[in-house]
Design an enzyme around this catalytic site. Structure first.
Site, mmCIF file in Angstrom:
data_model
loop_
_atom_site.group_PDB
_atom_site.id
_atom_site.type_symbol
_atom_site.label_atom_id
_atom_site.label_comp_id
_atom_site.label_asym_id
_atom_site.label_seq_id
_atom_site.Cartn_x
_atom_site.Cartn_y
_atom_site.Cartn_z
ATOM 1 N N ARG A 82 -12.370 71.157 -64.955
ATOM 2 C CA ARG A 82 -12.931 69.944 -65.571
ATOM 3 C C ARG A 82 -14.136 69.410 -64.800
ATOM 4 O O ARG A 82 -14.922 68.633 -65.320
ATOM 5 C CB ARG A 82 -11.855 68.861 -65.775
ATOM 6 C CG ARG A 82 -11.331 68.243 -64.532
ATOM 7 C CD ARG A 82 -10.171 67.314 -64.818
ATOM 8 N NE ARG A 82 -10.585 66.022 -65.360
ATOM 9 C CZ ARG A 82 -11.107 65.033 -64.634
ATOM 10 N NH1 ARG A 82 -11.312 65.193 -63.338
ATOM 11 N NH2 ARG A 82 -11.420 63.893 -65.199
ATOM 12 N N GLU A 120 11.411 84.221 -52.873
ATOM 13 C CA GLU A 120 11.641 83.413 -51.666
ATOM 14 C C GLU A 120 10.467 83.463 -50.694
ATOM 15 O O GLU A 120 10.400 82.704 -49.759
ATOM 16 C CB GLU A 120 12.922 83.865 -50.966
ATOM 17 C CG GLU A 120 14.166 83.166 -51.497
ATOM 18 C CD GLU A 120 14.581 83.652 -52.873
ATOM 19 O OE1 GLU A 120 14.114 84.742 -53.270
ATOM 20 O OE2 GLU A 120 15.347 82.947 -53.541
ATOM 21 N N ASP A 122 -13.372 58.758 -62.207
ATOM 22 C CA ASP A 122 -11.992 59.164 -61.939
ATOM 23 C C ASP A 122 -11.372 58.395 -60.781
ATOM 24 O O ASP A 122 -12.062 58.041 -59.831
ATOM 25 C CB ASP A 122 -11.929 60.643 -61.515
ATOM 26 C CG ASP A 122 -12.091 61.582 -62.680
ATOM 27 O OD1 ASP A 122 -11.940 61.139 -63.816
ATOM 28 O OD2 ASP A 122 -12.380 62.765 -62.420
#
Ligand code: ADE
Length: 222
Positions: free
Chosen positions: A150, A113, A164
Site C-alpha cells: 500500500r 516447530e 496514517d
C-alpha cells in the site's frame, strides 16, 4: 517492485492476492508477487522438506537444502531476503516505509516447530510481527506484504498514507461521516464549520490526546 514468497502452503495466499487494493496493485503492475512452494525445490525423492531435530526433541525442522536452492535461484544483485520468525526484530510502520523502497524482496515463511539454524544465514533481515506464536510465517508474511504494497508509489493516494496512524509517531485523529446525529451521538461542530485551519488544529490536538491516552510509548512517555 517484485516480491517472491517461499512457503509450504501456497494456497494460504489465494484470497490475499485476489482482493481489494493488493489485487489492484498487481493488475496495475505496481508490484509482481510470485508464490513459490518450498516443496518444489526439494531434492529428496519423496519431496521431504523437514526432518527430526538432531539431539532429540519435539517437532520437525525445516531442512536447509530446499530453502537454500530456492533463494539462490531467485536472488539477484538488488534482492533483499527476509525471514519471518517470532525471533526477528519487531515490525513497524517505519520498517514498512523502508522496505517499500526496495526493488526485490524474497520472503521466507518459516513453518512447523522451526527451521534449521543455517537458514538464518540467508536472511538480510529477520522479522517478527509481534510477541505471539503463529502456526507459521504465512500470515505474518501477508501482514508485512500488505503494509508494504500500500506504500508503493501509485498504489493508494499519497494523502491517505501521509495521514496514517504512526506517521510522526501519532495515532490518527477521529473521523466521522453522515449522519450528523446518530442515536444522539453528534459529529463535533468544528468539523461542520468549514474552517479548514481550525479543523486541522483540532485534528492535530485530537491525535496528540489520543496518542497520550492510548500509546504514551510512542511519545516516549511511558
Ligand atoms: N512465525 C510464527 N510466529 C511469527 C511471528 N509472530 N512473526 C513472524 N513470523 C512468525
Amino acid at each position: 517492485m517484485k516480491i517472491d514468497i517461499l512457503t509450504l502452503f501456497p494456497n494460504m495466499f489465494n484470497n490475499f492476492l485476489t482482493e481489494s487494493i493488493i489485487k489492484r496493485a498487481i493488475n496495475n503492475k505496481k508490484v509482481t508477487v510470485n508464490i513459490h512452494n518450498i516443496r518444489d525445490y526439494s531434492k529428496d525423492i519423496h519431496k521431504r522438506v523437514d526432518d527430526y531435530p538432531f539431539g532429540g526433541g519435539e517437532g520437525m525442522v525445516l531442512m536447509p537444502q530446499p530453502i537454500f536452492d530456492a533463494v539462490n535461484d531467485l536472488k539477484k544483485e538488488d534482492s533483499y531476503v527476509i525471514l519471518m520468525t517470532p525471533q526477528g526484530i519487531k515490525y513497524n510502520q517505519k520498517k514498512a516505509y523502508e522496505l517499500s523502497l526496495k526493488q526485490h524482496l524474497i520472503i521466507i515463511c518459516g513453518h512447523y516447530e522451526g527451521f534449521d539454524e543455517r537458514i538464518r544465514t540467508l536472511a538480510d533481515l529477520e522479522l517478527s510481527i509481534g510477541d505471539y506464536i503463529l502456526t507459521g510465517g504465512e500470515l505474518a508474511c501477508q501482514v508485512v506484504t500488505d503494509s508494504i504494497i500500500r506504500l508503493i508509489d501509485g498504489v493508494i493516494n499519497k494523502e491517505s498514507h501521509l495521514n496514517d496512524s504512526f506517521n510522526n509517531n501519532l495515532l490518527d485523529y477521529p473521523v466521522y461521516t453522515k449522519p450528523v446525529d446518530y442515536k444522539g451521538m453528534k459529529v463535533p461542530d468544528i468539523l461542520l464549520s468549514g474552517h479548514h485551519e481550525n479543523i486541522n488544529k483540532w485534528r492535530y490536538e485530537q491525535s496528540l490526546k489520543r496518542t497520550k491516552e492510548r500509546r504514551p510509548d510512542l511519545l516516549g512517555e511511558d
